[in-house]
Design a protein around this motif. Structure first.
Motif, PDB file in Angstrom:
ATOM      1  N   TYR A 136      -2.694  -4.814  -6.249  1.00  0.00           N
ATOM      2  CA  TYR A 136      -2.427  -3.975  -8.058  1.00  0.00           C
ATOM      3  C   TYR A 136      -2.341  -2.639  -7.287  1.00  0.00           C
ATOM      4  CZ  TYR A 136      -4.696  -7.785 -10.792  1.00  0.00           C
ATOM      5  OH  TYR A 136      -5.029  -9.069 -10.835  1.00  0.00           O
ATOM      6  N   VAL A 137      -1.763  -1.751  -7.493  1.00  0.00           N
ATOM      7  CA  VAL A 137      -1.488  -0.213  -7.605  1.00  0.00           C
ATOM      8  C   VAL A 137      -1.164   0.568  -8.157  1.00  0.00           C
ATOM      9  CG1 VAL A 137      -0.306   1.862  -5.291  1.00  0.00           C
ATOM     10  CG2 VAL A 137      -0.783  -0.425  -4.564  1.00  0.00           C
ATOM     11  N   VAL A 138      -2.257   1.701  -8.734  1.00  0.00           N
ATOM     12  CA  VAL A 138      -1.479   2.323  -9.632  1.00  0.00           C
ATOM     13  C   VAL A 138      -0.335   2.909  -9.644  1.00  0.00           C
ATOM     14  CG1 VAL A 138      -2.465   3.979 -11.209  1.00  0.00           C
ATOM     15  CG2 VAL A 138      -4.497   1.950 -10.517  1.00  0.00           C
ATOM     16  N   VAL A 139       0.028   3.376 -10.407  1.00  0.00           N
ATOM     17  CA  VAL A 139       1.304   4.083 -10.648  1.00  0.00           C
ATOM     18  C   VAL A 139       0.879   5.874 -10.999  1.00  0.00           C
ATOM     19  CG1 VAL A 139       3.702   4.301 -11.474  1.00  0.00           C
ATOM     20  CG2 VAL A 139       2.678   2.194 -10.826  1.00  0.00           C
ATOM     21  N   PRO A 140       0.795   6.449 -10.284  1.00  0.00           N
ATOM     22  CA  PRO A 140       0.776   7.843 -10.803  1.00  0.00           C
ATOM     23  C   PRO A 140       0.911   8.309 -11.733  1.00  0.00           C
ATOM     24  CG  PRO A 140       1.658   7.779  -8.351  1.00  0.00           C
ATOM     25  CD  PRO A 140       2.043   6.422  -9.025  1.00  0.00           C
ATOM     26  N   GLY A 141       0.579   9.592 -12.635  1.00  0.00           N
ATOM     27  CA  GLY A 141       0.361   9.322 -13.670  1.00  0.00           C
ATOM     28  C   GLY A 141       2.578  10.109 -14.066  1.00  0.00           C
ATOM     29  N   GLU A 142       2.842  10.757 -13.311  1.00  0.00           N
ATOM     30  CA  GLU A 142       3.589  11.887 -13.307  1.00  0.00           C
ATOM     31  C   GLU A 142       5.029  10.693 -12.716  1.00  0.00           C
ATOM     32  OE1 GLU A 142       1.986  11.264  -9.165  1.00  0.00           O
ATOM     33  OE2 GLU A 142       1.633  12.247 -11.062  1.00  0.00           O
ATOM     34  N   ILE A 143       4.562   9.290 -12.565  1.00  0.00           N
ATOM     35  CA  ILE A 143       5.787   8.615 -12.791  1.00  0.00           C
ATOM     36  C   ILE A 143       5.987   8.087 -13.705  1.00  0.00           C
ATOM     37  CG2 ILE A 143       6.707   6.848 -10.667  1.00  0.00           C
ATOM     38  CD1 ILE A 143       5.765   7.636  -8.905  1.00  0.00           C
ATOM     39  N   GLY A 144       6.723   7.344 -14.390  1.00  0.00           N
ATOM     40  CA  GLY A 144       7.310   6.627 -15.702  1.00  0.00           C
ATOM     41  C   GLY A 144       6.604   4.914 -14.820  1.00  0.00           C
ATOM     42  N   HIS A 145       6.255   4.102 -15.458  1.00  0.00           N
ATOM     43  CA  HIS A 145       5.329   3.132 -14.991  1.00  0.00           C
ATOM     44  C   HIS A 145       6.398   1.972 -14.919  1.00  0.00           C
ATOM     45  CE1 HIS A 145       4.583   2.750 -19.290  1.00  0.00           C
ATOM     46  NE2 HIS A 145       4.830   1.463 -19.380  1.00  0.00           N
ATOM     47  N   GLU A 149      12.241   2.385  -8.185  1.00  0.00           N
ATOM     48  CA  GLU A 149      12.988   3.043  -7.402  1.00  0.00           C
ATOM     49  C   GLU A 149      11.925   4.933  -6.905  1.00  0.00           C
ATOM     50  OE1 GLU A 149      14.619   2.213  -5.201  1.00  0.00           O
ATOM     51  OE2 GLU A 149      15.193   0.065  -6.028  1.00  0.00           O
ATOM     52  N   ALA A 150      11.539   4.957  -7.597  1.00  0.00           N
ATOM     53  CA  ALA A 150      10.267   6.251  -7.967  1.00  0.00           C
ATOM     54  C   ALA A 150       9.336   5.979  -7.239  1.00  0.00           C
ATOM     55  CB  ALA A 150       9.835   7.088  -9.324  1.00  0.00           C
ATOM     56  N   PHE A 151       8.577   4.802  -7.821  1.00  0.00           N
ATOM     57  CA  PHE A 151       7.491   4.064  -7.097  1.00  0.00           C
ATOM     58  C   PHE A 151       7.490   3.635  -5.752  1.00  0.00           C
ATOM     59  CE2 PHE A 151       4.715   0.637  -6.019  1.00  0.00           C
ATOM     60  CZ  PHE A 151       3.606   1.235  -6.887  1.00  0.00           C
ATOM     61  N   LEU A 152       8.257   3.428  -4.939  1.00  0.00           N
ATOM     62  CA  LEU A 152       8.561   2.902  -4.088  1.00  0.00           C
ATOM     63  C   LEU A 152       8.777   3.888  -2.917  1.00  0.00           C
ATOM     64  CD1 LEU A 152      10.908  -0.051  -4.272  1.00  0.00           C
ATOM     65  CD2 LEU A 152       8.534  -0.051  -3.502  1.00  0.00           C
ATOM     66  N   ARG A 153       8.873   5.048  -3.570  1.00  0.00           N
ATOM     67  CA  ARG A 153       9.296   6.185  -2.823  1.00  0.00           C
ATOM     68  C   ARG A 153       7.900   6.479  -2.422  1.00  0.00           C
ATOM     69  NH1 ARG A 153      14.634   7.416  -5.633  1.00  0.00           N
ATOM     70  NH2 ARG A 153      12.816   8.231  -7.627  1.00  0.00           N
ATOM     71  N   TRP A 154       7.304   7.354  -3.722  1.00  0.00           N
ATOM     72  CA  TRP A 154       5.783   7.779  -3.780  1.00  0.00           C
ATOM     73  C   TRP A 154       5.027   7.287  -2.990  1.00  0.00           C
ATOM     74  CZ3 TRP A 154       1.589   5.092  -5.271  1.00  0.00           C
ATOM     75  CH2 TRP A 154       0.326   6.332  -5.042  1.00  0.00           C
ATOM     76  N   ALA A 155       4.995   5.074  -2.983  1.00  0.00           N
ATOM     77  CA  ALA A 155       4.418   4.477  -2.017  1.00  0.00           C
ATOM     78  C   ALA A 155       4.706   4.487  -0.532  1.00  0.00           C
ATOM     79  CB  ALA A 155       4.300   3.342  -2.559  1.00  0.00           C
ATOM     80  N   ALA A 156       6.274   5.064  -0.412  1.00  0.00           N
ATOM     81  CA  ALA A 156       6.842   4.977   1.333  1.00  0.00           C
ATOM     82  C   ALA A 156       5.680   6.907   1.294  1.00  0.00           C
ATOM     83  CB  ALA A 156       7.584   5.035   1.003  1.00  0.00           C
ATOM     84  N   GLU A 157       5.763   7.034   0.793  1.00  0.00           N
ATOM     85  CA  GLU A 157       5.209   9.210   1.605  1.00  0.00           C
ATOM     86  C   GLU A 157       3.798   8.538   1.332  1.00  0.00           C
ATOM     87  OE1 GLU A 157       4.682  13.417  -0.658  1.00  0.00           O
ATOM     88  OE2 GLU A 157       5.870  11.673  -1.291  1.00  0.00           O
ATOM     89  N   GLN A 158       2.707   8.229   0.385  1.00  0.00           N
ATOM     90  CA  GLN A 158       1.410   7.330   0.727  1.00  0.00           C
ATOM     91  C   GLN A 158       1.446   7.110   2.631  1.00  0.00           C
ATOM     92  OE1 GLN A 158      -0.979   8.705  -1.296  1.00  0.00           O
ATOM     93  NE2 GLN A 158       1.374  10.200  -1.634  1.00  0.00           N
ATOM     94  N   ALA A 159       2.066   5.545   2.601  1.00  0.00           N
ATOM     95  CA  ALA A 159       2.308   5.289   3.547  1.00  0.00           C
ATOM     96  C   ALA A 159       2.304   6.039   4.758  1.00  0.00           C
ATOM     97  CB  ALA A 159       2.941   3.934   3.985  1.00  0.00           C
ATOM     98  N   LEU A 202      -3.774   1.271   7.595  1.00  0.00           N
ATOM     99  CA  LEU A 202      -3.658   0.229   4.901  1.00  0.00           C
ATOM    100  C   LEU A 202      -5.016  -0.271   4.454  1.00  0.00           C
ATOM    101  CD1 LEU A 202      -0.697   0.982   3.895  1.00  0.00           C
ATOM    102  CD2 LEU A 202      -0.363  -1.398   4.029  1.00  0.00           C
ATOM    103  N   GLN A 203      -5.010  -1.057   5.288  1.00  0.00           N
ATOM    104  CA  GLN A 203      -6.495  -1.551   5.049  1.00  0.00           C
ATOM    105  C   GLN A 203      -7.723  -0.501   4.562  1.00  0.00           C
ATOM    106  OE1 GLN A 203      -7.031  -6.112   6.055  1.00  0.00           O
ATOM    107  NE2 GLN A 203      -5.440  -5.136   8.065  1.00  0.00           N
ATOM    108  N   GLN A 204      -7.881   0.216   5.882  1.00  0.00           N
ATOM    109  CA  GLN A 204      -8.699   1.028   6.021  1.00  0.00           C
ATOM    110  C   GLN A 204      -8.235   1.959   4.519  1.00  0.00           C
ATOM    111  OE1 GLN A 204      -8.576   2.524   9.676  1.00  0.00           O
ATOM    112  NE2 GLN A 204     -10.695   1.223  10.417  1.00  0.00           N
ATOM    113  N   SER A 205      -7.863   2.818   4.961  1.00  0.00           N
ATOM    114  CA  SER A 205      -7.831   3.491   3.429  1.00  0.00           C
ATOM    115  C   SER A 205      -6.524   3.522   2.364  1.00  0.00           C
ATOM    116  CB  SER A 205      -6.636   4.630   3.702  1.00  0.00           C
ATOM    117  OG  SER A 205      -7.492   4.963   5.779  1.00  0.00           O
ATOM    118  N   GLY A 206      -6.179   2.428   2.392  1.00  0.00           N
ATOM    119  CA  GLY A 206      -5.542   1.929   1.210  1.00  0.00           C
ATOM    120  C   GLY A 206      -4.481   2.912   0.633  1.00  0.00           C
ATOM    121  N   ILE A 207      -4.058   2.331  -0.448  1.00  0.00           N
ATOM    122  CA  ILE A 207      -2.932   3.903  -1.350  1.00  0.00           C
ATOM    123  C   ILE A 207      -3.275   3.722  -2.987  1.00  0.00           C
ATOM    124  CG2 ILE A 207      -1.022   3.597  -1.864  1.00  0.00           C
ATOM    125  CD1 ILE A 207       0.272   3.147   1.025  1.00  0.00           C
TER     126      ILE A 207
END
Length: 235
Positions: A136-145, A149-159, A202-207
């Motif tokens: 489970y990774v929470v989808v940010p409110g500014e991204i439609g759940h 594709e928007a979720f993947l772009r956001w997750a890649a930026e976080q990583a 990735l395990q230490q910090s999470g997303i």
């Protein structure tokens, strides 16, 4: 004359123990299928520092996946998750909190009317496995759940913000977690072909948010095919 200096071998990577998982045996017959909030509150009431430790997290408790003629329940409002003796409870804690976390042994939680007795705990360092998976990774409110594709772009930026190079990344279907302030829309997320140091970071910090409700926490996984199988089980 031909002369070649010996090359210095790369040092063996040692997994740091500044953040670890504490894994407990438990005695519990069943839990609500969606126990994220009630379980989080019970643990945080027993260990108040959990809420202020940035790298701390509470893994949700899982039973078996669908298979062998058994279907995993999917209705969080009415169905229960039945557990086996092999089921475990895990907390992600910084090193200076390990002793306090281990002292949780013997505690009995009431999770929405279901008794959960905490057994002995053991520490486990993070895995260097190249495939890491978060249920489970929470989808940010500014991204439609529903916008994968928007979720993947956001997750890649976080990583990348964790100095984790994104080589292969896959997200699964959406999942809703109940919360008093409103439903949390989440997606499963897998990253593959990670270097050992990247897997540990990735395990230490999470997303993402809500680590104390089991979200954004990564664990080693078998690989892309297995992630597809988990997604199929959850469909």
């Amino acid at each position: 004359m031909f002369w070649e200096e010996e090359r210095e071998e790369n040092p063996v990577y040692r997994v740091p123990d500044d953040v670890v998982d504490v894994v407990y045996s438990i005695r519990c017959k069943c839990l609500p299928l969606d126990h994220a909030h009630s379980f989080s509150r019970a643990v945080c009431d027993a260990l108040p520092w959990m809420e202020t430790e940035a790298q701390a997290g509470i893994h949700l408790i899982h039973g078996a996946e669908s298979g062998n003629g058994w279907m995993r329940p999917e209705d969080p409002e009415r169905e229960l998750l039945y557990l086996s003796r092999r089921s475990r409870m895990s907390l992600r804690v910084p090193r200076h909190r390990v002793d306090e976390a281990l002292a949780l042994a013997g505690t009995v939680f009431d999770i929405e009317g279901h008794r959960l007795e905490v057994g002995e705990g053991k520490t486990r360092r993070f895995s260097t496995q190249s495939t890491q998976f978060a249920r489970y990774v929470v989808v940010p409110g500014e991204i439609g759940h529903e916008d994968e594709e928007a979720f993947l772009r956001w997750a890649a930026e976080q990583a990348r913000g964790l100095d984790v190079r994104v080589r292969k990344m896959l997200c699964g279907r959406a999942h809703v977690i109940r919360h008093p302030d409103g439903e949390l829309y989440t997606r499963s997320l897998m990253l593959a072909d990670l270097e050992a140091e990247e897997a540990v970071r990735l395990q230490q910090s999470g997303i993402g948010s809500h680590r104390k409700m089991g979200c954004g926490l990564f664990l080693p996984h078998k690989g892309i095919r297995a992630v597809h199988e988990v997604s199929a089980d959850q469909a």
